[in-house]
Design a protein around this motif. Structure first.
Motif, PDB file in Angstrom:
ATOM      1  N   PRO A 179       0.800  -1.237   0.000  1.00  0.00           N
ATOM      2  CA  PRO A 179       0.000   0.000   0.000  1.00  0.00           C
ATOM      3  C   PRO A 179       0.829   1.281   0.000  1.00  0.00           C
ATOM      4  CG  PRO A 179      -0.592  -1.476   1.843  1.00  0.00           C
ATOM      5  CD  PRO A 179       0.679  -1.978   1.260  1.00  0.00           C
ATOM      6  N   TYR A 180       2.166   1.155  -0.019  1.00  0.00           N
ATOM      7  CA  TYR A 180       3.005   2.359   0.123  1.00  0.00           C
ATOM      8  C   TYR A 180       3.968   2.528  -1.063  1.00  0.00           C
ATOM      9  CZ  TYR A 180       1.246   1.280   4.754  1.00  0.00           C
ATOM     10  OH  TYR A 180       0.426   0.963   5.803  1.00  0.00           O
ATOM     11  N   PRO A 181       3.428   2.697  -2.294  1.00  0.00           N
ATOM     12  CA  PRO A 181       4.317   2.792  -3.459  1.00  0.00           C
ATOM     13  C   PRO A 181       5.213   4.027  -3.442  1.00  0.00           C
ATOM     14  CG  PRO A 181       2.026   3.251  -4.078  1.00  0.00           C
ATOM     15  CD  PRO A 181       2.003   2.760  -2.675  1.00  0.00           C
ATOM     16  N   THR A 182       4.718   5.135  -2.877  1.00  0.00           N
ATOM     17  CA  THR A 182       5.544   6.360  -2.900  1.00  0.00           C
ATOM     18  C   THR A 182       6.689   6.233  -1.896  1.00  0.00           C
ATOM     19  OG1 THR A 182       3.435   7.474  -3.266  1.00  0.00           O
ATOM     20  CG2 THR A 182       5.357   8.875  -3.043  1.00  0.00           C
ATOM     21  N   ILE A 183       6.378   5.710  -0.718  1.00  0.00           N
ATOM     22  CA  ILE A 183       7.450   5.474   0.271  1.00  0.00           C
ATOM     23  C   ILE A 183       8.496   4.548  -0.349  1.00  0.00           C
ATOM     24  CG2 ILE A 183       8.000   4.451   2.515  1.00  0.00           C
ATOM     25  CD1 ILE A 183       5.185   5.132   3.482  1.00  0.00           C
ATOM     26  N   SER A 184       8.028   3.470  -0.979  1.00  0.00           N
ATOM     27  CA  SER A 184       8.961   2.475  -1.544  1.00  0.00           C
ATOM     28  C   SER A 184       9.797   3.074  -2.667  1.00  0.00           C
ATOM     29  CB  SER A 184       8.195   1.264  -2.081  1.00  0.00           C
ATOM     30  OG  SER A 184       7.443   0.690  -1.059  1.00  0.00           O
ATOM     31  N   ARG A 185       9.151   3.893  -3.513  1.00  0.00           N
ATOM     32  CA  ARG A 185       9.887   4.499  -4.641  1.00  0.00           C
ATOM     33  C   ARG A 185      11.016   5.394  -4.130  1.00  0.00           C
ATOM     34  NH1 ARG A 185       9.881   9.459  -6.542  1.00  0.00           N
ATOM     35  NH2 ARG A 185       7.867  10.135  -5.696  1.00  0.00           N
ATOM     36  N   ILE A 186      10.686   6.252  -3.179  1.00  0.00           N
ATOM     37  CA  ILE A 186      11.718   7.194  -2.701  1.00  0.00           C
ATOM     38  C   ILE A 186      12.810   6.433  -1.952  1.00  0.00           C
ATOM     39  CG2 ILE A 186      12.160   9.245  -1.282  1.00  0.00           C
ATOM     40  CD1 ILE A 186       9.223  10.077  -1.938  1.00  0.00           C
ATOM     41  N   ALA A 187      12.418   5.428  -1.171  1.00  0.00           N
ATOM     42  CA  ALA A 187      13.436   4.636  -0.459  1.00  0.00           C
ATOM     43  C   ALA A 187      14.395   3.978  -1.459  1.00  0.00           C
ATOM     44  CB  ALA A 187      12.756   3.586   0.420  1.00  0.00           C
ATOM     45  N   SER A 188      13.865   3.518  -2.602  1.00  0.00           N
ATOM     46  CA  SER A 188      14.738   2.888  -3.614  1.00  0.00           C
ATOM     47  C   SER A 188      15.686   3.908  -4.235  1.00  0.00           C
ATOM     48  CB  SER A 188      13.915   2.282  -4.755  1.00  0.00           C
ATOM     49  OG  SER A 188      13.047   1.343  -4.252  1.00  0.00           O
ATOM     50  N   VAL A 189      15.171   5.125  -4.476  1.00  0.00           N
ATOM     51  CA  VAL A 189      16.037   6.181  -5.042  1.00  0.00           C
ATOM     52  C   VAL A 189      17.167   6.494  -4.049  1.00  0.00           C
ATOM     53  CG1 VAL A 189      16.101   8.638  -5.695  1.00  0.00           C
ATOM     54  CG2 VAL A 189      14.222   7.196  -6.484  1.00  0.00           C
ATOM     55  N   LEU A 190      16.810   6.628  -2.765  1.00  0.00           N
ATOM     56  CA  LEU A 190      17.810   6.982  -1.755  1.00  0.00           C
ATOM     57  C   LEU A 190      18.848   5.868  -1.598  1.00  0.00           C
ATOM     58  CD1 LEU A 190      15.420   8.568   0.922  1.00  0.00           C
ATOM     59  CD2 LEU A 190      16.959   9.780  -0.637  1.00  0.00           C
ATOM     60  N   ALA A 191      18.404   4.631  -1.772  1.00  0.00           N
ATOM     61  CA  ALA A 191      19.308   3.486  -1.583  1.00  0.00           C
ATOM     62  C   ALA A 191      20.422   3.443  -2.623  1.00  0.00           C
ATOM     63  CB  ALA A 191      18.508   2.188  -1.614  1.00  0.00           C
ATOM     64  N   GLU A 192      20.273   4.215  -3.706  1.00  0.00           N
ATOM     65  CA  GLU A 192      21.299   4.258  -4.757  1.00  0.00           C
ATOM     66  C   GLU A 192      22.352   5.338  -4.492  1.00  0.00           C
ATOM     67  OE1 GLU A 192      21.517   2.128  -7.343  1.00  0.00           O
ATOM     68  OE2 GLU A 192      19.835   1.119  -6.331  1.00  0.00           O
ATOM     69  N   ILE A 193      22.134   6.174  -3.478  1.00  0.00           N
ATOM     70  CA  ILE A 193      23.027   7.322  -3.248  1.00  0.00           C
ATOM     71  C   ILE A 193      24.149   6.909  -2.281  1.00  0.00           C
ATOM     72  CG2 ILE A 193      23.104   9.681  -2.319  1.00  0.00           C
ATOM     73  CD1 ILE A 193      20.166   9.981  -3.246  1.00  0.00           C
ATOM     74  N   PRO A 194      25.422   7.090  -2.697  1.00  0.00           N
ATOM     75  CA  PRO A 194      26.539   6.591  -1.885  1.00  0.00           C
ATOM     76  C   PRO A 194      26.509   7.050  -0.421  1.00  0.00           C
ATOM     77  CG  PRO A 194      27.334   7.392  -3.994  1.00  0.00           C
ATOM     78  CD  PRO A 194      25.871   7.705  -3.956  1.00  0.00           C
ATOM     79  N   GLU A 195      26.120   8.303  -0.165  1.00  0.00           N
ATOM     80  CA  GLU A 195      26.103   8.813   1.221  1.00  0.00           C
ATOM     81  C   GLU A 195      25.061   8.072   2.069  1.00  0.00           C
ATOM     82  OE1 GLU A 195      26.273  10.658  -1.457  1.00  0.00           O
ATOM     83  OE2 GLU A 195      27.909  12.114  -1.197  1.00  0.00           O
ATOM     84  N   PHE A 196      23.978   7.671   1.435  1.00  0.00           N
ATOM     85  CA  PHE A 196      22.952   6.895   2.148  1.00  0.00           C
ATOM     86  C   PHE A 196      23.429   5.450   2.319  1.00  0.00           C
ATOM     87  CE2 PHE A 196      19.055   9.515   2.621  1.00  0.00           C
ATOM     88  CZ  PHE A 196      19.492  10.672   1.985  1.00  0.00           C
ATOM     89  N   GLN A 197      24.121   4.949   1.296  1.00  0.00           N
ATOM     90  CA  GLN A 197      24.634   3.580   1.394  1.00  0.00           C
ATOM     91  C   GLN A 197      25.650   3.461   2.527  1.00  0.00           C
ATOM     92  OE1 GLN A 197      26.163   3.032  -2.585  1.00  0.00           O
ATOM     93  NE2 GLN A 197      24.140   2.446  -3.402  1.00  0.00           N
ATOM     94  N   ALA A 198      26.516   4.492   2.655  1.00  0.00           N
ATOM     95  CA  ALA A 198      27.561   4.460   3.694  1.00  0.00           C
ATOM     96  C   ALA A 198      26.968   4.406   5.096  1.00  0.00           C
ATOM     97  CB  ALA A 198      28.467   5.687   3.549  1.00  0.00           C
ATOM     98  N   ALA A 199      25.743   4.914   5.245  1.00  0.00           N
ATOM     99  CA  ALA A 199      25.110   4.973   6.566  1.00  0.00           C
ATOM    100  C   ALA A 199      24.271   3.733   6.879  1.00  0.00           C
ATOM    101  CB  ALA A 199      24.226   6.220   6.641  1.00  0.00           C
ATOM    102  N   GLU A 200      24.169   2.803   5.898  1.00  0.00           N
ATOM    103  CA  GLU A 200      23.306   1.629   6.115  1.00  0.00           C
ATOM    104  C   GLU A 200      23.776   0.805   7.308  1.00  0.00           C
ATOM    105  OE1 GLU A 200      23.367  -0.487   2.404  1.00  0.00           O
ATOM    106  OE2 GLU A 200      22.071   1.012   1.452  1.00  0.00           O
ATOM    107  N   ALA A 201      22.810   0.220   8.004  1.00  0.00           N
ATOM    108  CA  ALA A 201      23.098  -0.568   9.209  1.00  0.00           C
ATOM    109  C   ALA A 201      24.173  -1.622   8.947  1.00  0.00           C
ATOM    110  CB  ALA A 201      21.810  -1.224   9.703  1.00  0.00           C
ATOM    111  N   SER A 202      24.002  -2.382   7.866  1.00  0.00           N
ATOM    112  CA  SER A 202      24.904  -3.520   7.622  1.00  0.00           C
ATOM    113  C   SER A 202      26.339  -3.086   7.335  1.00  0.00           C
ATOM    114  CB  SER A 202      24.380  -4.334   6.445  1.00  0.00           C
ATOM    115  OG  SER A 202      24.365  -3.510   5.295  1.00  0.00           O
ATOM    116  N   ARG A 203      26.569  -1.822   7.002  1.00  0.00           N
ATOM    117  CA  ARG A 203      27.925  -1.354   6.677  1.00  0.00           C
ATOM    118  C   ARG A 203      28.656  -0.782   7.876  1.00  0.00           C
ATOM    119  NH1 ARG A 203      28.397   0.694   0.567  1.00  0.00           N
ATOM    120  NH2 ARG A 203      26.687  -0.541  -0.288  1.00  0.00           N
ATOM    121  N   GLN A 204      28.024  -0.778   9.050  1.00  0.00           N
ATOM    122  CA  GLN A 204      28.670  -0.164  10.218  1.00  0.00           C
ATOM    123  C   GLN A 204      29.654  -1.149  10.853  1.00  0.00           C
ATOM    124  OE1 GLN A 204      28.105   3.082  10.197  1.00  0.00           O
ATOM    125  NE2 GLN A 204      26.862   2.414   8.445  1.00  0.00           N
ATOM    126  N   PRO A 205      30.722  -0.616  11.486  1.00  0.00           N
ATOM    127  CA  PRO A 205      31.749  -1.502  12.036  1.00  0.00           C
ATOM    128  C   PRO A 205      31.219  -2.469  13.091  1.00  0.00           C
ATOM    129  CG  PRO A 205      32.344   0.840  12.333  1.00  0.00           C
ATOM    130  CD  PRO A 205      31.032   0.800  11.623  1.00  0.00           C
TER     131      PRO A 205
END
Ligand SMILES: N[C@@H](CCC(=O)N[C@@H](CS)C(=O)NCC(=O)O)C(=O)O
Length: 211
Positions: A179-205
Motif C-alpha cells: 500500500p506504500y508505493p511512494t514510500i517504496s519508490r523514494i526509499a529505492s532512489v535513496l538506496a542508490e546514493i553513496p552517502e545513504f549507502q555508507a550509513a546503512e546498518a549492515s555497513r557499520q563496524p
C-alpha cells in the motif's frame, strides 16, 4: 583538530540519520559503537547522555544529543549541501515529514518499547511495533503523494529523506509495503546514493558479520 566522535549503534535508526547527514556534509568522524542491548556495556556512554540513548555527536567542543537537533546543528554550521529547502512552505513540509517519522512513528516501535510490551504480553512486541509503523506509513504515504518529487519534498534531499531509510528498514521484514508505493519508490532512489549507502546498518563496524 580532533575528529568528531559519533556514538552510534549499527541498527539504530536515530544514529543512521546522523550518519547520513555527516556523509552528505562530507564530515569525517570517529565511530564509537554502543551496544544498546547491554546495560553493562553502556555504562561509560551513559555519562554523555542522561537520556541513555544514541546518537551522540561530540563535535567542536560540544556534546550533542537528539538526532534532529544534531542534524540542525550540522546544517547551520556546515551549510553545504543544505538539508532544508529555502522556501518557507517547503521547509515546513520537510520538517513535518521528518518529525512524523522521528516523533510519531519511531518512538512507538523502538527496541525499548518492544521489550516492554513483550514483558507485559509475551511475544506481542513485534505486533505492537508493526501496527504503529503501518498506522504511521498510512499518513506518510499521503504526505509524500502531496509533496514529493524525486525526493520526499520536491527534488532536493532534505531532513525528510534523511529520516526515511531507517524506518523503511525497520518495516521491511514484517510490514506489507504494497500500500506504500511512494514510500517504496523514494526509499529505492535513496538506496542508490553513496552517502545513504555508507550509513546503512549492515555497513557499520559494529554490524554482525551475517547481517
Ligand atoms: N529522540 C531521540 C531518540 C533516540 C533513541 O531512541 N535511540 C535509540 C536507538 S534508535 C536508543 O538509544 N535506544 C536504547 C534504549 O532506549 O535503551 C533521537 O532522535 O535521537
Amino acid at each position: 583538530m580532533a575528529l568528531p566522535i559519533l556514538y552510534s549503534s549499527w541498527s539504530s535508526s536515530c544514529s543512521s540519520r546522523v550518519r547520513i547527514a555527516l556523509a552528505l556534509k562530507k564530515i569525517d568522524y570517529e565511530y564509537h559503537a554502543v551496544n544498546i542491548r547491554s546495560e553493562e556495556e553502556q555504562k561509560d556512554f551513559f555519562l554523555n547522555n542522561p537520556a541513555k540513548k544514541v546518537p551522540i555527536l561530540k563535535i567542536n567542543g560540544l556534546t550533542l544529543t537528539e538526532s534532529m537537533a544534531i542534524i540542525e546543528y550540522l546544517d547551520e554550521v556546515y551549510p553545504n549541501p543544505p538539508l532544508l529547502p529555502k522556501d518557507a512552505g517547503e521547509k515546513a513540509h520537510a520538517r513535518a515529514i521528518a518529525f512524523h517519522i522521528s516523533s510519531n512513528i519511531q518512538p512507538l516501535q523502538n527496541l525499548a518499547i518492544c521489550k516492554m510490551v513483550d514483558k507485559i504480553k509475551p511475544d506481542y512486541g513485534i505486533t505492537w511495533c508493526n501496527h504503529h509503523i503501518t498506522y504511521g506509513f498510512d499518513a506518510l504515504e499521503e504526505l509524500l503523494k502531496k509533496y514529493s518529487g524525486k525526493f520526499c519534498v520536491g527534488d532536493q534531499i532534505t531532513v525528510a529523506d534523511i529520516n526515511l531509510p531507517s524506518i523503511v528498514y525497520n518495516a521491511k521484514y514484517n510490514v506489507d509495503m504494497t500500500p506504500y508505493p511512494t514510500i517504496s519508490r523514494i526509499a529505492s532512489v535513496l538506496a542508490e546514493i553513496p552517502e545513504f549507502q555508507a550509513a546503512e546498518a549492515s555497513r557499520q563496524p559494529d554490524a554482525p558479520k551475517d547481517n
